[in-house]
Design an enzyme around this catalytic site. Structure first.
Site, PDB file in Angstrom:
ATOM      1  N   THR A  43       0.825  -1.212   0.000  1.00  7.85           N
ATOM      2  CA  THR A  43       0.000   0.000   0.000  1.00  7.85           C
ATOM      3  C   THR A  43       0.856   1.258   0.000  1.00  7.85           C
ATOM      4  O   THR A  43       0.456   2.291  -0.532  1.00  7.85           O
ATOM      5  CB  THR A  43      -0.942  -0.027   1.226  1.00  7.85           C
ATOM      6  OG1 THR A  43      -1.834  -1.110   1.045  1.00  7.85           O
ATOM      7  CG2 THR A  43      -1.732   1.250   1.368  1.00  7.85           C
ATOM      8  N   TYR A  55      -7.933   1.061  -4.293  1.00 10.30           N
ATOM      9  CA  TYR A  55      -6.606   1.382  -4.814  1.00 10.30           C
ATOM     10  C   TYR A  55      -5.921   0.085  -5.186  1.00 10.30           C
ATOM     11  O   TYR A  55      -6.365  -1.003  -4.806  1.00 10.30           O
ATOM     12  CB  TYR A  55      -5.767   2.141  -3.778  1.00 10.30           C
ATOM     13  CG  TYR A  55      -5.372   1.298  -2.590  1.00 10.30           C
ATOM     14  CD1 TYR A  55      -6.225   1.160  -1.499  1.00 10.30           C
ATOM     15  CD2 TYR A  55      -4.157   0.620  -2.561  1.00 10.30           C
ATOM     16  CE1 TYR A  55      -5.878   0.376  -0.411  1.00 10.30           C
ATOM     17  CE2 TYR A  55      -3.798  -0.167  -1.471  1.00 10.30           C
ATOM     18  CZ  TYR A  55      -4.659  -0.287  -0.407  1.00 10.30           C
ATOM     19  OH  TYR A  55      -4.323  -1.071   0.656  1.00 10.30           O
ATOM     20  N   THR A 121       1.773  -4.161   4.394  1.00  7.32           N
ATOM     21  CA  THR A 121       1.688  -4.426   5.837  1.00  7.32           C
ATOM     22  C   THR A 121       1.105  -5.808   6.156  1.00  7.32           C
ATOM     23  O   THR A 121       1.300  -6.308   7.257  1.00  7.32           O
ATOM     24  CB  THR A 121       0.829  -3.349   6.541  1.00  7.32           C
ATOM     25  OG1 THR A 121      -0.488  -3.377   5.982  1.00  7.32           O
ATOM     26  CG2 THR A 121       1.437  -1.975   6.399  1.00  7.32           C
ATOM     27  N   ASP A 122       0.394  -6.404   5.192  1.00 12.43           N
ATOM     28  CA  ASP A 122      -0.320  -7.652   5.507  1.00 12.43           C
ATOM     29  C   ASP A 122       0.610  -8.773   5.962  1.00 12.43           C
ATOM     30  O   ASP A 122       0.274  -9.532   6.877  1.00 12.43           O
ATOM     31  CB  ASP A 122      -1.113  -8.143   4.278  1.00 12.43           C
ATOM     32  CG  ASP A 122      -2.309  -7.246   3.967  1.00 12.43           C
ATOM     33  OD1 ASP A 122      -2.650  -6.394   4.808  1.00 12.43           O
ATOM     34  OD2 ASP A 122      -2.890  -7.397   2.876  1.00 12.43           O
ATOM     35  N   LYS A 194       0.720  -7.244  13.094  1.00 12.22           N
ATOM     36  CA  LYS A 194      -0.337  -6.346  12.610  1.00 12.22           C
ATOM     37  C   LYS A 194      -1.601  -6.674  13.406  1.00 12.22           C
ATOM     38  O   LYS A 194      -2.010  -7.835  13.468  1.00 12.22           O
ATOM     39  CB  LYS A 194      -0.568  -6.547  11.110  1.00 12.22           C
ATOM     40  CG  LYS A 194      -1.568  -5.559  10.526  1.00 12.22           C
ATOM     41  CD  LYS A 194      -1.658  -5.645   9.008  1.00 12.22           C
ATOM     42  CE  LYS A 194      -2.645  -4.602   8.497  1.00 12.22           C
ATOM     43  NZ  LYS A 194      -2.779  -4.598   7.037  1.00 12.22           N
ATOM     44  N   GLU A 312      -2.411 -28.251  29.283  1.00 10.37           N
ATOM     45  CA  GLU A 312      -3.573 -29.129  29.063  1.00 10.37           C
ATOM     46  C   GLU A 312      -3.262 -30.228  28.043  1.00 10.37           C
ATOM     47  O   GLU A 312      -4.018 -31.182  27.922  1.00 10.37           O
ATOM     48  CB  GLU A 312      -4.767 -28.303  28.555  1.00 10.37           C
ATOM     49  CG  GLU A 312      -5.504 -27.538  29.630  1.00 10.37           C
ATOM     50  CD  GLU A 312      -6.799 -26.947  29.080  1.00 10.37           C
ATOM     51  OE1 GLU A 312      -7.813 -27.639  29.067  1.00 10.37           O
ATOM     52  OE2 GLU A 312      -6.761 -25.777  28.642  1.00 10.37           O
TER      53      GLU A 312
HETATM   54  N1  ASP Z   1      -2.635  -5.501   0.949  1.00  8.89           N
HETATM   55  C1  ASP Z   1      -1.615  -4.532   1.238  1.00  8.89           C
HETATM   56  C2  ASP Z   1      -0.285  -5.262   1.304  1.00  8.89           C
HETATM   57  O1  ASP Z   1      -0.007  -5.903   2.268  1.00  8.89           O
HETATM   58  C3  ASP Z   1      -1.936  -3.821   2.498  1.00  8.89           C
HETATM   59  C4  ASP Z   1      -0.911  -2.822   2.980  1.00  8.89           C
HETATM   60  O2  ASP Z   1       0.192  -2.704   2.476  1.00  8.89           O
HETATM   61  O3  ASP Z   1      -1.217  -2.125   3.967  1.00  8.89           O
HETATM   62  O4  ASP Z   1       0.454  -5.181   0.373  1.00  8.89           O
END
Ligand code: ASP
Length: 356
Positions: A43, A55, A121-122, A194, A312
């Site tokens: 992103t 996007y 970020t994923d 995340k 457990e």
């Molecule tokens: N789907 C995107 C990615 O991980 C989300 C992001 O970058 O925040 O490339």
């Protein structure tokens, strides 16, 4: 234009075409640290048509990302290479191996003092953890991304990239391993997660907090220097063994575990309920898989806390390892690296994860 210059341009063009990389220099103050930005997409490099919320990730080049950050040229001499242009939901072994080899090459040859990786970020925490376990260098390697695309109102990418370069260029980052920088906070690869689908404050280290902070004045670390384990060797081919994550839930039968074994999984990570638990049927299927030589690690779907041995579930008898603080997606990567290096005995797997 002379023939020599034309030939030179042709050769440079060929090299760029062959390597798929593009180098830019944003500063010519040679007293500044040298930081190479390796761009992978995400992103932070996302672009929308304006108006709606939609996007596409990975559309903006490394050069344009850097160009959009005022003052970044006062922090470091920056070069950039485009490693891939993907959303990190498509992150894969090929890009991971390329990153690992390129980083060790650049830093091993002394071509840069630090690396910044722009990344979605994923799966950022997974790439960070993978690199933390395979890189030979102890120079700063910082992953950065953003939650809003470059075309959004108050895009967070430029500020995050500025802070990532600032952290990477800082003397205090040396020896800190692979780091993740977003929204003024610095996180260690093992701890970071995340935690929010859309908020700019999404990266947390649930068990111990961030290792440091970046603010306009400084880069500061608030946790002790980590000890560094020996890096795992990578196979020659860019492919890691198949390890599947099985997600536990109420009313769970053995099917997901048995299907993973049928598909040829060399390892299974349980994203268990609570302290890495699952139904009797699923635990029995996992024990059966472990008996057949499949590496089984019990982790938790909860998101914070530690998965402990023999609470457990009788791990000693059933041949399981537990993930402690590692979430399922990181336990999976560790299992892949261990299996690739011939480590499958449950006790040795447990030693590699750690003990409490
Ligand atoms: N789907 C995107 C990615 O991980 C989300 C992001 O970058 O925040 O490339």
């Amino acid at each position: 234009m002379s023939h020599r210059i034309k030939d030179l341009i042709a050769i440079v063009g060929l090299v760029v075409a062959l390597t798929g990389s593009e180098r830019v220099l944003a500063a010519d103050d040679t007293s500044l640290p040298r930081v190479t930005v390796l761009a992978t997409g995400g992103t932070i490099a996302g672009s929308g048509s304006g108006g709606g919320i939609g996007y596409q990730a990975g559309k903006v080049s490394a050069q344009d990302l850097i160009g959009a950050v005022p003052g970044i040229d006062k922090l470091a001499q920056i070069s950039a290479e485009q490693v891939s242009s993907i959303g990190s939901q498509d992150m894969n072994d090929t890009v991971w191996f390329t990153l690992a080899r390129r980083i060790d090459d650049i830093l091993g040859k002394g071509e840069a003092d630090a690396i910044v990786i722009t990344h979605g970020t994923d799966t950022m925490e997974e790439t960070a953890f993978f690199l933390a376990n395979v890189l030979k260098t102890d120079r700063p390697v910082v992953l950065v991304g953003s939650m809003r695309p470059s075309t959004a109102i108050s895009a967070d990418g430029p500020a995050n990239l500025f802070e990532a370069v600032k952290a990477a260029a800082s003397d205090s980052a040396k020896g800190r391993g692979v780091l993740v920088v977003l929204n003024d906070t610095i996180h260690a690869a093992r701890a970071v997660q995340k935690t929010n689908t859309t908020s700019v404050q999404t990266f947390l280290s649930p068990n111990g907090g961030p290792v440091g902070f970046v603010d306009p004045a400084s880069v500061g670390f608030v946790q002790p220097m980590p000890s560094r384990a020996k890096p795992y060797a990578l196979p020659a081919e860019p492919s890691l063994p198949r390890v599947e994550i099985v997600y536990a839930h109420a009313n769970m039968d053995a099917a997901a575990v048995e299907d993973a074994v049928k598909r040829g999984a060399k390892g299974i990570v349980l994203a268990g309920v609570g302290d890495g638990n699952a139904s009797k049927a699923a635990i029995a299927a996992l024990a059966n898989a472990a008996k057949q030589g499949v590496v089984v690690i019990r982790a938790s779907r909860v998101g914070s806390g530690f998965v402990n041995r023999n609470v457990e579930v009788d791990d000693d008898t059933l041949g399981f390892a537990v993930s402690l603080d590692l979430n399922p997606q990181k336990a999976r990567i560790l299992a892949q690296l261990l299996i690739a290096n011939g480590v499958t005995d449950p006790r040795a797997v447990q030693e590699a994860v750690g003990r409490r």
